[in-house]
Motif scaffolding. Structure first.
Motif, mmCIF file in Angstrom:
data_model
loop_
_atom_site.group_PDB
_atom_site.id
_atom_site.type_symbol
_atom_site.label_atom_id
_atom_site.label_comp_id
_atom_site.label_asym_id
_atom_site.label_seq_id
_atom_site.Cartn_x
_atom_site.Cartn_y
_atom_site.Cartn_z
ATOM 1 N N ILE A 116 37.974 28.267 21.473
ATOM 2 C CA ILE A 116 38.892 28.928 22.414
ATOM 3 C C ILE A 116 38.110 29.964 23.221
ATOM 4 O O ILE A 116 37.381 30.775 22.657
ATOM 5 N N ASP A 117 38.252 29.870 24.530
ATOM 6 C CA ASP A 117 37.495 30.766 25.411
ATOM 7 C C ASP A 117 38.292 32.061 25.635
ATOM 8 O O ASP A 117 38.964 32.229 26.647
ATOM 9 N N ILE A 118 38.177 32.948 24.662
ATOM 10 C CA ILE A 118 38.984 34.180 24.685
ATOM 11 C C ILE A 118 38.656 35.053 25.893
ATOM 12 O O ILE A 118 39.543 35.625 26.524
ATOM 13 N N LYS A 119 37.367 35.101 26.220
ATOM 14 C CA LYS A 119 36.941 35.950 27.329
ATOM 15 C C LYS A 119 37.630 35.509 28.639
ATOM 16 O O LYS A 119 38.156 36.322 29.400
ATOM 17 N N LYS A 120 37.643 34.201 28.841
ATOM 18 C CA LYS A 120 38.263 33.665 30.052
ATOM 19 C C LYS A 120 39.783 33.877 30.027
ATOM 20 O O LYS A 120 40.390 34.232 31.040
ATOM 21 N N GLU A 121 40.375 33.646 28.861
ATOM 22 C CA GLU A 121 41.826 33.852 28.731
ATOM 23 C C GLU A 121 42.195 35.300 29.062
ATOM 24 O O GLU A 121 43.171 35.562 29.751
ATOM 25 N N LYS A 122 41.379 36.237 28.592
ATOM 26 C CA LYS A 122 41.662 37.655 28.843
ATOM 27 C C LYS A 122 41.494 37.981 30.331
ATOM 28 O O LYS A 122 42.301 38.717 30.906
ATOM 29 N N ALA A 123 40.462 37.423 30.926
ATOM 30 C CA ALA A 123 40.204 37.713 32.345
ATOM 31 C C ALA A 123 41.345 37.177 33.210
ATOM 32 O O ALA A 123 41.850 37.861 34.110
ATOM 33 N N ILE A 124 41.799 35.958 32.915
ATOM 34 C CA ILE A 124 42.900 35.369 33.701
ATOM 35 C C ILE A 124 44.184 36.178 33.481
ATOM 36 O O ILE A 124 44.917 36.479 34.425
ATOM 37 N N SER A 125 44.416 36.569 32.238
ATOM 38 C CA SER A 125 45.626 37.338 31.910
ATOM 39 C C SER A 125 45.665 38.647 32.686
ATOM 40 O O SER A 125 46.678 38.996 33.299
ATOM 41 N N LEU A 126 44.538 39.347 32.655
ATOM 42 C CA LEU A 126 44.483 40.646 33.315
ATOM 43 C C LEU A 126 44.674 40.498 34.818
ATOM 44 O O LEU A 126 45.392 41.270 35.450
ATOM 45 N N ASN A 127 44.061 39.473 35.379
ATOM 46 C CA ASN A 127 44.194 39.215 36.809
ATOM 47 C C ASN A 127 45.647 38.953 37.190
ATOM 48 O O ASN A 127 46.169 39.488 38.173
ATOM 49 N N LEU A 128 46.345 38.148 36.360
ATOM 50 C CA LEU A 128 47.762 37.846 36.629
ATOM 51 C C LEU A 128 48.600 39.118 36.588
ATOM 52 O O LEU A 128 49.445 39.354 37.453
ATOM 53 N N LEU A 129 48.375 39.918 35.583
ATOM 54 C CA LEU A 129 49.199 41.119 35.399
ATOM 55 C C LEU A 129 48.949 42.156 36.485
ATOM 56 O O LEU A 129 49.878 42.728 37.031
ATOM 57 N N LYS A 130 47.686 42.391 36.774
ATOM 58 C CA LYS A 130 47.348 43.463 37.721
ATOM 59 C C LYS A 130 47.521 42.994 39.163
ATOM 60 O O LYS A 130 48.111 43.691 39.980
ATOM 61 N N PHE A 132 48.686 39.707 40.429
ATOM 62 C CA PHE A 132 49.867 38.943 40.821
ATOM 63 C C PHE A 132 51.132 39.791 40.702
ATOM 64 O O PHE A 132 51.921 39.892 41.632
ATOM 65 N N LEU A 133 51.303 40.432 39.555
ATOM 66 C CA LEU A 133 52.533 41.203 39.350
ATOM 67 C C LEU A 133 52.381 42.668 39.728
ATOM 68 O O LEU A 133 53.361 43.389 39.868
ATOM 69 N N GLY A 134 51.142 43.099 39.891
ATOM 70 C CA GLY A 134 50.910 44.483 40.290
ATOM 71 C C GLY A 134 51.342 45.483 39.231
ATOM 72 O O GLY A 134 51.749 46.601 39.552
ATOM 73 N N LEU A 135 51.273 45.086 37.962
ATOM 74 C CA LEU A 135 51.650 46.026 36.901
ATOM 75 C C LEU A 135 50.567 47.088 36.758
ATOM 76 O O LEU A 135 49.395 46.779 36.673
ATOM 77 N N ARG A 136 51.000 48.328 36.735
ATOM 78 C CA ARG A 136 50.039 49.435 36.749
ATOM 79 C C ARG A 136 50.085 50.268 35.470
ATOM 80 O O ARG A 136 49.380 51.263 35.360
ATOM 81 N N GLY A 137 50.965 49.901 34.526
ATOM 82 C CA GLY A 137 51.124 50.704 33.313
ATOM 83 C C GLY A 137 49.821 50.810 32.530
ATOM 84 O O GLY A 137 49.032 49.865 32.502
ATOM 85 N N SER A 138 49.609 51.965 31.899
ATOM 86 C CA SER A 138 48.327 52.160 31.218
ATOM 87 C C SER A 138 48.201 51.257 29.992
ATOM 88 O O SER A 138 47.105 51.007 29.516
ATOM 89 N N ALA A 160 54.455 35.474 34.854
ATOM 90 C CA ALA A 160 53.041 35.204 35.127
ATOM 91 C C ALA A 160 52.585 33.935 34.407
ATOM 92 O O ALA A 160 51.830 33.133 34.945
ATOM 93 N N ARG A 161 53.096 33.750 33.218
ATOM 94 C CA ARG A 161 52.731 32.569 32.440
ATOM 95 C C ARG A 161 53.203 31.298 33.158
ATOM 96 O O ARG A 161 52.471 30.314 33.280
ATOM 97 N N ALA A 162 54.427 31.326 33.633
ATOM 98 C CA ALA A 162 54.963 30.164 34.354
ATOM 99 C C ALA A 162 54.131 29.876 35.603
ATOM 100 O O ALA A 162 53.850 28.722 35.932
#
Ligand SMILES: Nc1ncnc2c1ncn2[C@@H]1O[C@H](COP(=O)(O)OP(=O)(O)OP(=O)(O)O)[C@@H](O)[C@H]1O
Ligand SMILES: [Mg+2]
Length: 249
Positions: A116-130, A132-138, A160-162
């Motif tokens: 499982i490519d955790i590094k890639k999964e984390k990078a995509i997740s963070l990109n979607l949240l910040k 795509f959705l513009g979430l700014r919470g700490s 974001a998942r969808a």
């Protein structure tokens, strides 16, 4: 005539002695946003759970992309293989798991060596949240636990998942209820943008102004039955409000 994406016909669903859905039919066409409306307890969430494969129907027929499916074998996994993704009212997230795991749960990214490519999964997740959705919470980090997110952030994550999995049909049960004003606008813009990408959605809200702004058609249900099926072009916001009041009497 637009292409039919999904058709649930003559659906019945009971919980014990409570008949929640009584002979409901719902069809979704390409390039439409269907507003599913009705009073509290009308059966909207139950219908959504049946559409998404979370709950098994008691009776009725299901077809997606013109293909008739066996209702007994229809489940969330099957629905996903047909490009149908749902954002539930009572969140479908695994709260004690990290954000990135929630996005990729059951659909993990695997590297060349089969890990499982955790590094890639984390990078995509963070990109979607910040981005795509513009979430700014700490607390919005790829490896934050979902239980630490705000209600709005959780809805955002499910959406974001969808989006990431390029779903063709996205079902949203009150996606804006728990959101702040900026987050609401983002979610509404997202639902609008779906249509520009030839995707369809079914959208439940108690906010009639949002429903009117976004939907191309309205399906009004009450006590587990369809009462009205109206194109937006045929009704005003005031007319829609009057119809809902009349139906819920
Ligand atoms: N698991 C269950 N067991 C028994 N009854 C249920 C169950 N789930 C829903 N119901 C009942 O079915 C009816 C419809 O519920 P549902 O959640 O589908 O309504 P809804 O239209 O989504 O309402 P709301 O707008 O308040 O979210 C309600 O009367 C509810 O109490
Ligand atoms: Mg509901």
């Amino acid at each position: 005539m637009s292409k039919e994406l999904l058709a649930f016909e003559n659906i019945y669903k009971s919980y014990g002695k409570v008949d929640v859905l009584k002979n409901i039919s719902l069809t979704l066409y390409e390039n439409e946003t269907l507003g599913l409306l009705g009073d509290n307890g009308a059966g909207k969430s139950t219908l959504i759970k049946c559409l998404s494969g979370l709950e098994e129907i008691d009776k009725g027929s299901i077809s997606i992309n013109g293909k008739k499916l066996n209702p007994k074998k229809y489940n969330i996994k099957k629905a996903r293989t047909y490009g149908l993704e749902t954002v539930y009212q009572d969140s479908s997230l695994a709260k004690e798991q990290e954000i990135y795991k929630n996005i990729f749960l059951g659909r993990e990214l695997v590297n060349f060596f089969g890990f499982i490519d955790i590094k890639k999964e984390k990078a995509i997740s963070l990109n979607l949240l910040k981005n795509f959705l513009g979430l700014r919470g700490s607390g919005v980090l790829a490896d934050s636990k979902v239980s630490t997110l705000s209600g709005g952030e959780r809805q955002g994550l499910a959406i974001a998942r969808a989006v990431h999995f390029n779903s063709k049909i996205i079902i949203l049960d009150e996606p804006t209820t728990a959101l702040g004003i900026k987050e609401v606008k983002k979610v509404l813009d997202f639902i609008k943008a779906l249509r520009e990408h030839k995707k369809s959605s079914i959208f439940i809200t108690h906010n009639l102004a949002h429903a009117y702004e976004l939907s191309t058609r309205f399906l009004i249900i009450d006590k587990g039955e369809v009462k009205e099926n109206i194109l937006k072009k045929d009704i005003s916001l005031q007319g829609l409000q009057n119809t809902l009041l009349r139906v819920a009497k």
